[in-house]
Design a protein around this motif. Structure first.
Motif, PDB file in Angstrom:
ATOM      1  N   SER A   1       1.293  -1.169   0.279  1.00  0.00           N
ATOM      2  CA  SER A   1       0.118   0.293  -0.347  1.00  0.00           C
ATOM      3  C   SER A   1       0.821   1.058   0.159  1.00  0.00           C
ATOM      4  O   SER A   1       1.039   1.395   1.129  1.00  0.00           O
ATOM      5  CB  SER A   1      -0.937   0.544   0.877  1.00  0.00           C
ATOM      6  OG  SER A   1      -1.630   1.029   0.957  1.00  0.00           O
ATOM      7  N   THR A   2       1.007   2.110  -1.099  1.00  0.00           N
ATOM      8  CA  THR A   2       2.326   2.743  -1.404  1.00  0.00           C
ATOM      9  C   THR A   2       1.816   3.999  -0.516  1.00  0.00           C
ATOM     10  O   THR A   2       0.807   4.261  -0.020  1.00  0.00           O
ATOM     11  CB  THR A   2       2.432   2.746  -2.569  1.00  0.00           C
ATOM     12  OG1 THR A   2       1.926   3.304  -3.566  1.00  0.00           O
ATOM     13  CG2 THR A   2       2.840   2.146  -3.469  1.00  0.00           C
ATOM     14  N   LYS A   3       2.668   4.750  -0.253  1.00  0.00           N
ATOM     15  CA  LYS A   3       2.405   5.996   0.741  1.00  0.00           C
ATOM     16  C   LYS A   3       3.559   7.152  -0.654  1.00  0.00           C
ATOM     17  O   LYS A   3       4.214   6.372  -1.076  1.00  0.00           O
ATOM     18  CB  LYS A   3       2.546   5.969   1.614  1.00  0.00           C
ATOM     19  CG  LYS A   3       1.990   4.746   2.969  1.00  0.00           C
ATOM     20  CD  LYS A   3       3.074   5.512   4.280  1.00  0.00           C
ATOM     21  CE  LYS A   3       3.961   4.623   4.295  1.00  0.00           C
ATOM     22  NZ  LYS A   3       4.377   2.801   4.179  1.00  0.00           N
ATOM     23  N   LEU A   4       2.838   8.262  -0.027  1.00  0.00           N
ATOM     24  CA  LEU A   4       3.932   9.362  -0.554  1.00  0.00           C
ATOM     25  C   LEU A   4       5.388   9.406  -0.611  1.00  0.00           C
ATOM     26  O   LEU A   4       5.741   9.776  -1.605  1.00  0.00           O
ATOM     27  CB  LEU A   4       3.428  10.624  -0.362  1.00  0.00           C
ATOM     28  CG  LEU A   4       1.617  10.927  -1.067  1.00  0.00           C
ATOM     29  CD1 LEU A   4       1.536  12.377  -0.273  1.00  0.00           C
ATOM     30  CD2 LEU A   4       1.830  10.710  -2.593  1.00  0.00           C
ATOM     31  N   GLU A   5       5.427   9.222   0.657  1.00  0.00           N
ATOM     32  CA  GLU A   5       6.137   9.333   1.210  1.00  0.00           C
ATOM     33  C   GLU A   5       7.394   7.402   0.274  1.00  0.00           C
ATOM     34  O   GLU A   5       8.972   8.234   1.022  1.00  0.00           O
ATOM     35  CB  GLU A   5       7.102   9.095   2.568  1.00  0.00           C
ATOM     36  CG  GLU A   5       6.086   8.346   2.900  1.00  0.00           C
ATOM     37  CD  GLU A   5       4.374   8.778   3.483  1.00  0.00           C
ATOM     38  OE1 GLU A   5       4.436   9.502   3.497  1.00  0.00           O
ATOM     39  OE2 GLU A   5       4.730   7.705   5.287  1.00  0.00           O
ATOM     40  N   ASP A   6       7.257   7.188  -0.258  1.00  0.00           N
ATOM     41  CA  ASP A   6       8.284   5.345  -0.897  1.00  0.00           C
ATOM     42  C   ASP A   6       8.099   6.386  -2.118  1.00  0.00           C
ATOM     43  O   ASP A   6       8.742   5.290  -3.231  1.00  0.00           O
ATOM     44  CB  ASP A   6       6.389   4.488  -1.202  1.00  0.00           C
ATOM     45  CG  ASP A   6       6.264   3.820  -0.325  1.00  0.00           C
ATOM     46  OD1 ASP A   6       5.286   4.020   0.253  1.00  0.00           O
ATOM     47  OD2 ASP A   6       7.275   4.195   0.903  1.00  0.00           O
ATOM     48  N   SER A   7       7.970   7.341  -2.818  1.00  0.00           N
ATOM     49  CA  SER A   7       8.683   7.848  -3.511  1.00  0.00           C
ATOM     50  C   SER A   7      10.127   7.748  -3.913  1.00  0.00           C
ATOM     51  O   SER A   7      10.264   8.479  -3.082  1.00  0.00           O
ATOM     52  CB  SER A   7       8.009   9.120  -3.997  1.00  0.00           C
ATOM     53  OG  SER A   7       6.598   9.860  -4.814  1.00  0.00           O
ATOM     54  N   ALA A   8      10.474   7.331  -4.959  1.00  0.00           N
ATOM     55  CA  ALA A   8      12.020   7.278  -4.530  1.00  0.00           C
ATOM     56  C   ALA A   8      12.097   6.701  -5.587  1.00  0.00           C
ATOM     57  O   ALA A   8      11.870   5.890  -6.418  1.00  0.00           O
ATOM     58  CB  ALA A   8      12.703   6.502  -3.304  1.00  0.00           C
ATOM     59  N   MET A   9      13.884   6.362  -5.971  1.00  0.00           N
ATOM     60  CA  MET A   9      14.545   5.941  -7.114  1.00  0.00           C
ATOM     61  C   MET A   9      14.623   4.383  -6.329  1.00  0.00           C
ATOM     62  O   MET A   9      15.723   4.656  -5.096  1.00  0.00           O
ATOM     63  CB  MET A   9      16.429   5.792  -7.398  1.00  0.00           C
ATOM     64  CG  MET A   9      15.265   6.666  -8.138  1.00  0.00           C
ATOM     65  SD  MET A   9      14.978   6.096 -10.284  1.00  0.00           S
ATOM     66  CE  MET A   9      16.896   5.675 -10.570  1.00  0.00           C
ATOM     67  N   TYR A  10      14.735   3.367  -6.201  1.00  0.00           N
ATOM     68  CA  TYR A  10      14.567   1.769  -6.056  1.00  0.00           C
ATOM     69  C   TYR A  10      15.573   1.632  -6.993  1.00  0.00           C
ATOM     70  O   TYR A  10      15.486   0.025  -8.132  1.00  0.00           O
ATOM     71  CB  TYR A  10      13.470   1.130  -5.866  1.00  0.00           C
ATOM     72  CG  TYR A  10      12.150   1.950  -4.719  1.00  0.00           C
ATOM     73  CD1 TYR A  10      11.904   2.598  -4.949  1.00  0.00           C
ATOM     74  CD2 TYR A  10      12.264   0.651  -3.641  1.00  0.00           C
ATOM     75  CE1 TYR A  10      11.229   3.113  -4.245  1.00  0.00           C
ATOM     76  CE2 TYR A  10      11.654   1.340  -2.242  1.00  0.00           C
ATOM     77  CZ  TYR A  10      11.044   2.699  -3.005  1.00  0.00           C
ATOM     78  OH  TYR A  10       9.847   2.814  -1.552  1.00  0.00           O
ATOM     79  N   PHE A  11      17.074   0.778  -6.348  1.00  0.00           N
ATOM     80  CA  PHE A  11      17.859   0.018  -6.727  1.00  0.00           C
ATOM     81  C   PHE A  11      17.742  -1.585  -6.402  1.00  0.00           C
ATOM     82  O   PHE A  11      17.989  -1.669  -5.268  1.00  0.00           O
ATOM     83  CB  PHE A  11      19.320   0.834  -6.395  1.00  0.00           C
ATOM     84  CG  PHE A  11      19.199   2.058  -7.413  1.00  0.00           C
ATOM     85  CD1 PHE A  11      19.152   3.182  -6.469  1.00  0.00           C
ATOM     86  CD2 PHE A  11      19.329   1.608  -8.237  1.00  0.00           C
ATOM     87  CE1 PHE A  11      19.544   4.403  -7.228  1.00  0.00           C
ATOM     88  CE2 PHE A  11      19.486   3.285  -9.104  1.00  0.00           C
ATOM     89  CZ  PHE A  11      19.934   4.404  -8.466  1.00  0.00           C
ATOM     90  N   CYS A  12      18.097  -2.538  -7.109  1.00  0.00           N
ATOM     91  CA  CYS A  12      18.181  -3.674  -7.132  1.00  0.00           C
ATOM     92  C   CYS A  12      19.851  -3.556  -6.570  1.00  0.00           C
ATOM     93  O   CYS A  12      20.481  -3.127  -8.055  1.00  0.00           O
ATOM     94  CB  CYS A  12      17.362  -4.373  -8.286  1.00  0.00           C
ATOM     95  SG  CYS A  12      17.768  -6.283  -8.405  1.00  0.00           S
TER      96      CYS A  12
END
Lengths: 114, 111
Positions: free
Chosen positions: A81-92
């Motif tokens: 359940s995404t939140k606004l603060e989850d906005s980011a670059m996600y690196f594997c």
């Protein structure tokens, strides 16, 4: 040269929706990681995964996050359940033999939560 | 909590000159350090690493110095080129395999 790949490159989702970020680590690697980077901030560790289980996780990696290696090639990060603060670059990232600490990073997925 | 940090957010350097990027760390238990380069829109790219039992390591045009006494790490880039323009991160590893990253230094190479 082998590389880590990630899809999609950019994901836009509405707050409260579930997202799955996908990664294909380097084929003979055994250790897998997710990191995130909020715009303008440092890269932060989320979770490490080895032998089909989480080996370490940060305080960021709460119950809304989960990881899975559904087959022999993909490694996924799910945010329920995404939140606004989850906005980011996600690196594997992935790592090979035990005696090597070098982690190879993918190009990242930019997640935008609106 | 212990963390890794950088002194200079932006470094402007003339093409052909040497660049020095500094990093302070505070976790004395860290046993491995690594420098990554991040270009716009890309993931961190490995540059060079060093283990805590060493104080210097050289690569192609790059040298990493580790001073455990003052908990300081530096990256030296010789004959800086336009392609070196990027953000540079230091990272450390203590127990386990996770990397703790510093805040990053932007290097701008002037022609």
């Amino acid at each position: 040269e082998p590389e880590v790949t990630q899809t999609p490159s950019h994901q836009v989702t509405q707050m409260g929706q579930e997202v799955i970020l996908r990664c294909v680590p380097i084929s003979n690697h055994l250790y897998f990681y997710w990191y995130r980077q909020i715009l303008g901030q440092k890269v932060e560790f989320l979770v490490s995964f080895y032998n089909n289980e989480i080996s370490e996780k940060s305080e960021i990696f709460d119950d809304q996050f989960s990881v899975e290696r559904p087959d022999g090639s993909n490694f996924t990060l799910k945010i329920r359940s995404t939140k606004l603060e989850d906005s980011a670059m996600y690196f594997c990232a992935s790592k090979g033999a035990d005696n090597s600490y070098e982690q190879y990073f993918g190009p990242g997925t930019r997640l935008t939560v609106t | 909590g212990e963390s890794v940090g950088l002194h200079l957010p932006t470094l402007s350097v003339q093409e052909g000159d040497n660049s020095i990027i500094n990093c302070a760390y505070s976790n004395s238990a860290s046993d491995y350090f690594i420098w990554y380069k991040q270009e716009s829109g890309k993931g961190p790219q490995f540059i060079i690493d060093i283990r805590s039992n060493m104080d210097k390591r050289q690569g192609q045009r790059v040298t990493v110095l580790l001073n455990k006494t003052v908990k300081h790490l530096s990256l030296q880039i010789a004959a800086t080129q336009p392609g070196d323009s990027a953000v540079y991160f230091c990272a450390e590893k203590a127990a386990g395999n996770k990397l703790t990253f510093g805040g990053g230094t932007r290097v701008l190479v002037k022609p």
